[in-house]
Motif scaffolding. Sequence first.
Motif, PDB file in Angstrom:
ATOM      1  N   LEU A  67       0.818  -1.211   0.000  1.00  0.00           N
ATOM      2  CA  LEU A  67       0.000   0.000   0.000  1.00  0.00           C
ATOM      3  C   LEU A  67       0.853   1.264   0.000  1.00  0.00           C
ATOM      4  CD1 LEU A  67      -2.800  -0.983   2.523  1.00  0.00           C
ATOM      5  CD2 LEU A  67      -3.068  -0.529   0.088  1.00  0.00           C
ATOM      6  N   LEU A  68       1.969   1.234   0.695  1.00  0.00           N
ATOM      7  CA  LEU A  68       2.836   2.414   0.763  1.00  0.00           C
ATOM      8  C   LEU A  68       3.383   2.803  -0.604  1.00  0.00           C
ATOM      9  CD1 LEU A  68       4.800   1.815   4.076  1.00  0.00           C
ATOM     10  CD2 LEU A  68       2.953   3.440   3.656  1.00  0.00           C
ATOM     11  N   LYS A  69       3.478   1.859  -1.508  1.00  0.00           N
ATOM     12  CA  LYS A  69       3.975   2.156  -2.859  1.00  0.00           C
ATOM     13  C   LYS A  69       3.002   3.018  -3.652  1.00  0.00           C
ATOM     14  CE  LYS A  69       6.944  -1.792  -2.991  1.00  0.00           C
ATOM     15  NZ  LYS A  69       7.191  -3.121  -3.442  1.00  0.00           N
ATOM     16  N   LEU A  70       1.764   3.137  -3.202  1.00  0.00           N
ATOM     17  CA  LEU A  70       0.765   3.960  -3.885  1.00  0.00           C
ATOM     18  C   LEU A  70       0.791   5.419  -3.424  1.00  0.00           C
ATOM     19  CD1 LEU A  70      -2.297   1.538  -3.765  1.00  0.00           C
ATOM     20  CD2 LEU A  70      -0.645   1.842  -5.607  1.00  0.00           C
ATOM     21  N   ALA A  71       1.541   5.725  -2.390  1.00  0.00           N
ATOM     22  CA  ALA A  71       1.574   7.083  -1.853  1.00  0.00           C
ATOM     23  C   ALA A  71       2.379   8.014  -2.763  1.00  0.00           C
ATOM     24  CB  ALA A  71       2.174   7.082  -0.459  1.00  0.00           C
ATOM     25  N   CYS A  72       2.024   9.308  -2.724  1.00  0.00           N
ATOM     26  CA  CYS A  72       2.679  10.323  -3.556  1.00  0.00           C
ATOM     27  C   CYS A  72       3.907  10.936  -2.886  1.00  0.00           C
ATOM     28  CB  CYS A  72       1.705  11.466  -3.852  1.00  0.00           C
ATOM     29  SG  CYS A  72       0.287  10.981  -4.804  1.00  0.00           S
ATOM     30  N   VAL A  73       4.201  10.555  -1.687  1.00  0.00           N
ATOM     31  CA  VAL A  73       5.302  11.160  -0.941  1.00  0.00           C
ATOM     32  C   VAL A  73       6.323  10.094  -0.567  1.00  0.00           C
ATOM     33  CG1 VAL A  73       3.904  13.038  -0.014  1.00  0.00           C
ATOM     34  CG2 VAL A  73       4.065  10.899   1.244  1.00  0.00           C
ATOM     35  N   ASP A  74       7.428  10.556  -0.022  1.00  0.00           N
ATOM     36  CA  ASP A  74       8.469   9.646   0.450  1.00  0.00           C
ATOM     37  C   ASP A  74       7.930   8.876   1.665  1.00  0.00           C
ATOM     38  OD1 ASP A  74      10.892   8.392   0.944  1.00  0.00           O
ATOM     39  OD2 ASP A  74      11.647  10.087   2.129  1.00  0.00           O
ATOM     40  N   THR A  75       7.975   7.564   1.596  1.00  0.00           N
ATOM     41  CA  THR A  75       7.448   6.730   2.679  1.00  0.00           C
ATOM     42  C   THR A  75       8.570   6.058   3.470  1.00  0.00           C
ATOM     43  OG1 THR A  75       7.210   4.851   1.178  1.00  0.00           O
ATOM     44  CG2 THR A  75       5.280   6.270   1.479  1.00  0.00           C
ATOM     45  N   SER A  76       9.771   6.589   3.371  1.00  0.00           N
ATOM     46  CA  SER A  76      10.895   5.952   4.059  1.00  0.00           C
ATOM     47  C   SER A  76      10.712   5.963   5.580  1.00  0.00           C
ATOM     48  CB  SER A  76      12.219   6.604   3.670  1.00  0.00           C
ATOM     49  OG  SER A  76      12.195   7.985   3.951  1.00  0.00           O
ATOM     50  N   ALA A  77      10.055   6.994   6.119  1.00  0.00           N
ATOM     51  CA  ALA A  77       9.796   7.016   7.570  1.00  0.00           C
ATOM     52  C   ALA A  77       8.839   5.889   7.950  1.00  0.00           C
ATOM     53  CB  ALA A  77       9.231   8.364   7.990  1.00  0.00           C
ATOM     54  N   ASN A  78       7.805   5.684   7.130  1.00  0.00           N
ATOM     55  CA  ASN A  78       6.868   4.590   7.386  1.00  0.00           C
ATOM     56  C   ASN A  78       7.577   3.241   7.288  1.00  0.00           C
ATOM     57  OD1 ASN A  78       5.219   6.936   6.356  1.00  0.00           O
ATOM     58  ND2 ASN A  78       3.584   5.564   6.986  1.00  0.00           N
ATOM     59  N   MET A  79       8.428   3.097   6.286  1.00  0.00           N
ATOM     60  CA  MET A  79       9.149   1.839   6.106  1.00  0.00           C
ATOM     61  C   MET A  79      10.107   1.598   7.274  1.00  0.00           C
ATOM     62  SD  MET A  79       7.867   0.366   3.545  1.00  0.00           S
ATOM     63  CE  MET A  79       9.005  -0.955   3.226  1.00  0.00           C
ATOM     64  N   ALA A  80      10.706   2.667   7.803  1.00  0.00           N
ATOM     65  CA  ALA A  80      11.593   2.516   8.962  1.00  0.00           C
ATOM     66  C   ALA A  80      10.794   2.054  10.179  1.00  0.00           C
ATOM     67  CB  ALA A  80      12.298   3.840   9.258  1.00  0.00           C
ATOM     68  N   LYS A  81       9.581   2.570  10.333  1.00  0.00           N
ATOM     69  CA  LYS A  81       8.739   2.156  11.463  1.00  0.00           C
ATOM     70  C   LYS A  81       8.288   0.706  11.287  1.00  0.00           C
ATOM     71  CE  LYS A  81       7.439   6.826  12.437  1.00  0.00           C
ATOM     72  NZ  LYS A  81       6.685   7.929  11.938  1.00  0.00           N
ATOM     73  N   ILE A  82       7.996   0.313  10.063  1.00  0.00           N
ATOM     74  CA  ILE A  82       7.642  -1.089   9.797  1.00  0.00           C
ATOM     75  C   ILE A  82       8.829  -1.987  10.102  1.00  0.00           C
ATOM     76  CG2 ILE A  82       7.125  -2.736   7.939  1.00  0.00           C
ATOM     77  CD1 ILE A  82       5.368  -0.548   6.690  1.00  0.00           C
ATOM     78  N   PHE A  83      10.018  -1.554   9.699  1.00  0.00           N
ATOM     79  CA  PHE A  83      11.222  -2.333   9.967  1.00  0.00           C
ATOM     80  C   PHE A  83      11.439  -2.496  11.472  1.00  0.00           C
ATOM     81  CE2 PHE A  83      15.773  -2.795  10.707  1.00  0.00           C
ATOM     82  CZ  PHE A  83      16.073  -3.866   9.882  1.00  0.00           C
ATOM     83  N   ALA A  84      11.303  -1.391  12.206  1.00  0.00           N
ATOM     84  CA  ALA A  84      11.513  -1.438  13.670  1.00  0.00           C
ATOM     85  C   ALA A  84      10.489  -2.349  14.341  1.00  0.00           C
ATOM     86  CB  ALA A  84      11.438  -0.032  14.255  1.00  0.00           C
ATOM     87  N   SER A  85       9.225  -2.219  13.962  1.00  0.00           N
ATOM     88  CA  SER A  85       8.213  -3.080  14.584  1.00  0.00           C
ATOM     89  C   SER A  85       8.396  -4.538  14.161  1.00  0.00           C
ATOM     90  CB  SER A  85       6.799  -2.583  14.274  1.00  0.00           C
ATOM     91  OG  SER A  85       6.497  -2.729  12.912  1.00  0.00           O
TER      92      SER A  85
END
Length: 170
Positions: A67-85
């Motif tokens: 789902l994050l690949k559909l966003a119009c902005v940089d999602t690296s912060a979200n991916m970092a949070k997914i990685f941490a969790s």
Amino acid sequence: MAYDHYATVCQPLRYTEIMSHHLCLQMVATTLFCGFSNSTVHTILMLRLPWCGQNQIDHLFCEVPALLKLACVDTSANMAKIFASSVIFLLVPLGLILVSYSYIGTAVLRIRSAEGRFKDFNTCTSHLAVVLLFYGMGISMYLQPPSSDSQDRDKMVSLFYPMLNPSSTH
């Protein structure tokens, strides 16, 4: 389940004391709370993102990274949070399970009867195989670095993951 096996094999005379009804309820409640909290946090973070362009998910299931690949902005912060969790909810429990099974393996090797060793190894091996498959799929989906073939790899892995985690197919 690994703790239950540990108590059964390593502390058989104290099993009912160790695996009390209260402890079982606490473990279930903790698991449900952690899973619900983790899902809620990632859902809220994802829903705050702006969406644009293609609105079709290039994946087999509606997993957060797809789902994050559909966003119009940089999602690296979200991916970092997914990685941490994912480290917290995949690697930490897997580590604890493996430590538990190392104690179980040591205790089983001390059993004098071959039949008793076989029975205990047989029971624990099947559970450990399922645990490794489940955590292996989760690790390969959430903790692998992105690569050029990651989309196809993720699709292939996602075919096997629901067989081990039916709740992931929603």
